[in-house]
Design an enzyme around this catalytic site. Structure first.
Site, PDB file in Angstrom:
ATOM      1  N   ASN A 108       0.858  -1.190   0.000  1.00  0.00           N
ATOM      2  CA  ASN A 108       0.000   0.000   0.000  1.00  0.00           C
ATOM      3  C   ASN A 108       0.889   1.233   0.000  1.00  0.00           C
ATOM      4  O   ASN A 108       1.958   1.222   0.609  1.00  0.00           O
ATOM      5  CB  ASN A 108      -0.864  -0.002   1.276  1.00  0.00           C
ATOM      6  CG  ASN A 108      -1.748   1.232   1.391  1.00  0.00           C
ATOM      7  OD1 ASN A 108      -2.447   1.592   0.432  1.00  0.00           O
ATOM      8  ND2 ASN A 108      -1.736   1.877   2.539  1.00  0.00           N
ATOM      9  N   HIS A 110       0.929   5.107   1.257  1.00  0.00           N
ATOM     10  CA  HIS A 110       0.213   5.927   2.245  1.00  0.00           C
ATOM     11  C   HIS A 110       0.885   7.300   2.317  1.00  0.00           C
ATOM     12  O   HIS A 110       2.117   7.387   2.386  1.00  0.00           O
ATOM     13  CB  HIS A 110       0.248   5.238   3.618  1.00  0.00           C
ATOM     14  CG  HIS A 110      -0.454   6.027   4.668  1.00  0.00           C
ATOM     15  ND1 HIS A 110      -1.821   6.052   4.788  1.00  0.00           N
ATOM     16  CD2 HIS A 110       0.023   6.861   5.638  1.00  0.00           C
ATOM     17  CE1 HIS A 110      -2.164   6.854   5.785  1.00  0.00           C
ATOM     18  NE2 HIS A 110      -1.063   7.348   6.318  1.00  0.00           N
ATOM     19  N   SER A 137       4.921   6.758   2.353  1.00  0.00           N
ATOM     20  CA  SER A 137       5.509   5.455   2.673  1.00  0.00           C
ATOM     21  C   SER A 137       4.852   4.375   1.826  1.00  0.00           C
ATOM     22  O   SER A 137       3.649   4.437   1.555  1.00  0.00           O
ATOM     23  CB  SER A 137       5.264   5.091   4.146  1.00  0.00           C
ATOM     24  OG  SER A 137       5.714   6.106   5.016  1.00  0.00           O
ATOM     25  N   ASP A 146      -2.562   0.597   8.093  1.00  0.00           N
ATOM     26  CA  ASP A 146      -1.355   1.388   7.810  1.00  0.00           C
ATOM     27  C   ASP A 146      -0.201   1.027   8.754  1.00  0.00           C
ATOM     28  O   ASP A 146       0.698   1.842   8.991  1.00  0.00           O
ATOM     29  CB  ASP A 146      -1.651   2.898   7.894  1.00  0.00           C
ATOM     30  CG  ASP A 146      -2.706   3.321   6.884  1.00  0.00           C
ATOM     31  OD1 ASP A 146      -2.767   2.720   5.804  1.00  0.00           O
ATOM     32  OD2 ASP A 146      -3.478   4.251   7.184  1.00  0.00           O
TER      33      ASP A 146
HETATM   34  C1  GAR Z   1      -2.510   8.960  -2.649  1.00  0.00           C
HETATM   35  O1  GAR Z   1      -2.063  10.169  -2.062  1.00  0.00           O
HETATM   36  C2  GAR Z   1      -2.285   7.800  -1.707  1.00  0.00           C
HETATM   37  O2  GAR Z   1      -1.105   7.916  -0.969  1.00  0.00           O
HETATM   38  C3  GAR Z   1      -3.495   7.923  -0.820  1.00  0.00           C
HETATM   39  O3  GAR Z   1      -4.545   8.226  -1.696  1.00  0.00           O
HETATM   40  C4  GAR Z   1      -4.028   8.987  -2.784  1.00  0.00           C
HETATM   41  C5  GAR Z   1      -4.466   8.340  -4.072  1.00  0.00           C
HETATM   42  O4  GAR Z   1      -4.102   9.120  -5.163  1.00  0.00           O
HETATM   43  N1  GAR Z   1      -3.745   6.712  -0.118  1.00  0.00           N
HETATM   44  C6  GAR Z   1      -4.271   6.662   1.100  1.00  0.00           C
HETATM   45  O5  GAR Z   1      -4.600   7.657   1.718  1.00  0.00           O
HETATM   46  C7  GAR Z   1      -4.444   5.267   1.671  1.00  0.00           C
HETATM   47  N2  GAR Z   1      -4.705   5.333   3.067  1.00  0.00           N
HETATM   48  P1  GAR Z   1      -4.241   8.563  -6.641  1.00  0.00           P
HETATM   49  O6  GAR Z   1      -5.652   7.952  -6.739  1.00  0.00           O
HETATM   50  O7  GAR Z   1      -4.106   9.760  -7.520  1.00  0.00           O
HETATM   51  O8  GAR Z   1      -3.165   7.541  -6.857  1.00  0.00           O
END
Ligand code: GAR
Length: 217
Positions: A108, A110, A137, A146
């Site tokens: 994942n 994060h 991360s 997480d």
């Molecule tokens: C990213 O910033 C990722 O790190 C976060 O969602 C966004 C997705 O962006 N993930 C989380 O918060 C998971 N807990 P994207 O759809 O443009 O790749």
């Protein structure tokens, strides 16, 4: 070995796009064998279809409970046979038994320097805490939200005048190279999950740190 990836995404899909672009450019030895979302309207599904990928929405509301949704989603994933499942902005909790069965085969990304700021609204919480540095991360997924062993991180400064939008944009700019470099190291067999932590090149290691060159030293 060409790494067979299944990508889970709930929204915008910019991390998915970074993977697709790197594969197309020949800078990542991987194949996306399918993209799955919990939302029919996820932009990630559009990006996947535009790239000629299989894209599927498996919506929780179509199932009686989380276990039934997990069974449908992971049944479909298992049938596709990925080497690695990549959660790229997948915003749903997954059952502990499902995750335990896939230990070391699911990662994942994060938007924080874990273990700081698990969960949601990480950028605002980093600003509220007054930390000088923030980032992203990539970690192995375990039953603890997480909380799985961190493979790699990218750091950015928090600058005077930042708000959640500017900070989030700065972090996202580092998320893409971070995820790609992590996938390269996994594809090369250099990173693996061992009991509670990661091994890099066969040795216990702390998180890899992304350099300005977009590579791990
Ligand atoms: C990213 O910033 C990722 O790190 C976060 O969602 C966004 C997705 O962006 N993930 C989380 O918060 C998971 N807990 P994207 O759809 O443009 O790749």
């Amino acid at each position: 070995m060409t790494l067979r990836l299944a990508v889970l995404a709930s929204g915008r899909g910019s991390n998915l796009q970074a993977i697709l672009d790197a594969i197309a450019a020949g800078t990542l030895d991987a194949e996306v064998i399918g993209v799955w979302s919990d939302r029919k309207d996820a932009q990630a599904l559009v990006r996947a279809r535009d790239a000629g990928m299989q894209a599927h929405a498996i919506r929780p509301r179509d199932f009686v409970d989380r276990a039934a949704h997990d069974a449908a989603l992971f049944g479909a994933l298992d049938a596709a046979g990925p080497d690695l499942i990549v959660c790229a902005g997948y915003m749903r909790l997954i059952g502990a038994d499902v995750l335990a069965a896939r230990a070391g085969r699911m990662i994942n990304i994060h938007p924080s320097l874990l273990p700081d700021f698990k969960g949601l609204h990480t950028h605002q919480r980093a600003l509220d805490a007054g930390v000088p540095e923030h980032g992203a991360s990539v970690h192995y997924v375990t039953a603890e939200l997480d909380g799985g062993p961190v493979i790699a991180q990218a750091r950015v400064p928090v600058l005077p005048g930042d708000d959640a939008a500017t900070l989030s944009a700065r972090v996202l700019g580092r998320e893409h190279p971070l995820l790609l470099e992590t996938l390269r190291w996994i594809a090369a067999g250099r990173v693996a999950l061992h009991e509670a932590g990661i091994h890099v090149d066969g040795r216990a290691s702390g998180p890899l740190q992304l350099a300005a060159t977009d590579r791990f030293p």
